[in-house]
Design a protein around this motif. Sequence first.
Motif, PDB file in Angstrom:
ATOM      1  N   TYR A   1      -7.576   5.873  -4.944  1.00  0.00           N
ATOM      2  CA  TYR A   1      -7.479   6.798  -3.814  1.00  0.00           C
ATOM      3  C   TYR A   1      -8.668   7.736  -3.809  1.00  0.00           C
ATOM      4  O   TYR A   1      -9.195   8.100  -4.858  1.00  0.00           O
ATOM      5  CB  TYR A   1      -6.201   7.635  -3.905  1.00  0.00           C
TER       6      TYR A   1
ATOM      7  N   GLN B   1      -9.670  11.529  -2.413  1.00  0.00           N
ATOM      8  CA  GLN B   1      -9.163  12.767  -1.816  1.00  0.00           C
ATOM      9  C   GLN B   1     -10.326  13.661  -1.431  1.00  0.00           C
ATOM     10  O   GLN B   1     -11.058  14.149  -2.287  1.00  0.00           O
ATOM     11  CB  GLN B   1      -8.231  13.517  -2.758  1.00  0.00           C
TER      12      GLN B   1
ATOM     13  N   LEU C   1     -12.661  13.783  -4.770  1.00  0.00           N
ATOM     14  CA  LEU C   1     -11.891  13.456  -5.974  1.00  0.00           C
ATOM     15  C   LEU C   1     -11.407  12.024  -5.830  1.00  0.00           C
ATOM     16  O   LEU C   1     -10.834  11.666  -4.798  1.00  0.00           O
ATOM     17  CB  LEU C   1     -10.670  14.367  -6.089  1.00  0.00           C
TER      18      LEU C   1
ATOM     19  N   PHE D   1      -5.886   5.867   0.752  1.00  0.00           N
ATOM     20  CA  PHE D   1      -5.787   4.660  -0.056  1.00  0.00           C
ATOM     21  C   PHE D   1      -7.043   3.824   0.108  1.00  0.00           C
ATOM     22  O   PHE D   1      -7.486   3.560   1.219  1.00  0.00           O
ATOM     23  CB  PHE D   1      -4.552   3.861   0.370  1.00  0.00           C
TER      24      PHE D   1
ATOM     25  N   LYS E   1      -1.509  14.176   4.539  1.00  0.00           N
ATOM     26  CA  LYS E   1      -2.590  15.044   4.098  1.00  0.00           C
ATOM     27  C   LYS E   1      -2.116  16.138   3.149  1.00  0.00           C
ATOM     28  O   LYS E   1      -2.926  16.838   2.566  1.00  0.00           O
ATOM     29  CB  LYS E   1      -3.285  15.675   5.300  1.00  0.00           C
TER      30      LYS E   1
ATOM     31  N   LYS F   1       0.852  -1.187   0.000  1.00  0.00           N
ATOM     32  CA  LYS F   1       0.000   0.000   0.000  1.00  0.00           C
ATOM     33  C   LYS F   1       0.886   1.236   0.000  1.00  0.00           C
ATOM     34  O   LYS F   1       1.960   1.251   0.584  1.00  0.00           O
ATOM     35  CB  LYS F   1      -0.892   0.028   1.249  1.00  0.00           C
TER      36      LYS F   1
ATOM     37  N   PHE G   1      -8.891   9.316  -7.318  1.00  0.00           N
ATOM     38  CA  PHE G   1      -7.732   9.162  -8.179  1.00  0.00           C
ATOM     39  C   PHE G   1      -7.417   7.687  -8.367  1.00  0.00           C
ATOM     40  O   PHE G   1      -7.527   6.875  -7.459  1.00  0.00           O
ATOM     41  CB  PHE G   1      -6.493   9.828  -7.573  1.00  0.00           C
TER      42      PHE G   1
ATOM     43  N   GLY H   1      -7.358  -0.839   1.718  1.00  0.00           N
ATOM     44  CA  GLY H   1      -7.216   0.243   2.680  1.00  0.00           C
ATOM     45  C   GLY H   1      -8.549   0.578   3.302  1.00  0.00           C
ATOM     46  O   GLY H   1      -9.327  -0.301   3.649  1.00  0.00           O
TER      47      GLY H   1
ATOM     48  N   ASP I   1     -10.637  17.235   3.969  1.00  0.00           N
ATOM     49  CA  ASP I   1      -9.999  17.123   5.269  1.00  0.00           C
ATOM     50  C   ASP I   1      -9.166  15.866   5.454  1.00  0.00           C
ATOM     51  O   ASP I   1      -8.449  15.736   6.436  1.00  0.00           O
ATOM     52  CB  ASP I   1     -11.080  17.188   6.366  1.00  0.00           C
ATOM     53  N   GLN I   2      -9.239  14.932   4.526  1.00  0.00           N
ATOM     54  CA  GLN I   2      -8.557  13.653   4.727  1.00  0.00           C
ATOM     55  C   GLN I   2      -7.334  13.468   3.850  1.00  0.00           C
ATOM     56  O   GLN I   2      -6.641  12.474   3.974  1.00  0.00           O
ATOM     57  CB  GLN I   2      -9.525  12.485   4.458  1.00  0.00           C
ATOM     58  N   GLY I   3      -7.066  14.381   2.957  1.00  0.00           N
ATOM     59  CA  GLY I   3      -5.933  14.152   2.068  1.00  0.00           C
ATOM     60  C   GLY I   3      -6.205  12.964   1.181  1.00  0.00           C
ATOM     61  O   GLY I   3      -7.342  12.616   0.907  1.00  0.00           O
ATOM     62  N   LEU I   4      -5.135  12.330   0.734  1.00  0.00           N
ATOM     63  CA  LEU I   4      -5.274  11.175  -0.149  1.00  0.00           C
ATOM     64  C   LEU I   4      -5.404   9.906   0.683  1.00  0.00           C
ATOM     65  O   LEU I   4      -4.488   9.521   1.378  1.00  0.00           O
ATOM     66  CB  LEU I   4      -4.065  11.051  -1.065  1.00  0.00           C
TER      67      LEU I   4
END
Lengths: 112, 116
Positions: free
Chosen positions: B35, B37, B88, B45, A104, A99, B90, B58, B40-43
């Motif tokens: 992924y 996005q 988003l 998995f 962030k 993984k 990805f 994930g 508030d959580q970013g990317l």
Amino acid sequence: DQQVKQNSPSLSVQEGRISILNCDYTNSMFDYFLWYKKYPAEGPTFLISISSIKDKNEDGRFTVFLNKSAKHLSLHIVPSQPGDSAVYFCAAMSNRDDKIIFGKGTRLHILP
Amino acid sequence: DSGVTQTPKHLITATGQRVTLRCSPRSGDLSVYWYQQSLDQGLQFLIQYYNGEERAKGNILERFSAQQFPDLHSELNLSSLELGDSALYFCASSVDAGASLDTEAFFGQGTRLTVV
């Protein structure tokens, strides 16, 4: 629980100066680290990586430093240029489960 | 251009509906990663497929599923959509499944999903 942390949501740096983006991780099984750069409305693009057997990797203006004992890595951009303004994601991988875990992100603003 | 193609680029749908996002990896890449996005959580998995089989999982909700087809393209299915699924999405691809000095993941431009 976040395994990869980028504690600075944003950073502003004067053009020509050094930009330092920081990343901390908690999982000691990570053995490969990557930095990605992302412009608005685009997917992240690979920037530079480092294996856990090294403590430094350099590619042009970009250098990544890894401190395994502190579980910390940083990306240095020298000198900073206007086109470096973007969001930078730190990511980590382990040979065990393949993984890619991302932080962030840190938004970097290069000021004229 | 990373060589990874995602369709559609934008999707607007209502709560409770189901959508399918599609990803074509770079030529020769066997691994596909998905992924999410959000602001508030970013990317985050979600899941990885390697040569047609699920490789790593994930934070993927049970309402979401994915598969990789014999031609190596992948689809991410999102069902019973909720407002919080707006994000988003990805897709990335890489040559192999393992972390190595040569492993890089190349990302598509993403699909923006808006649930209303």
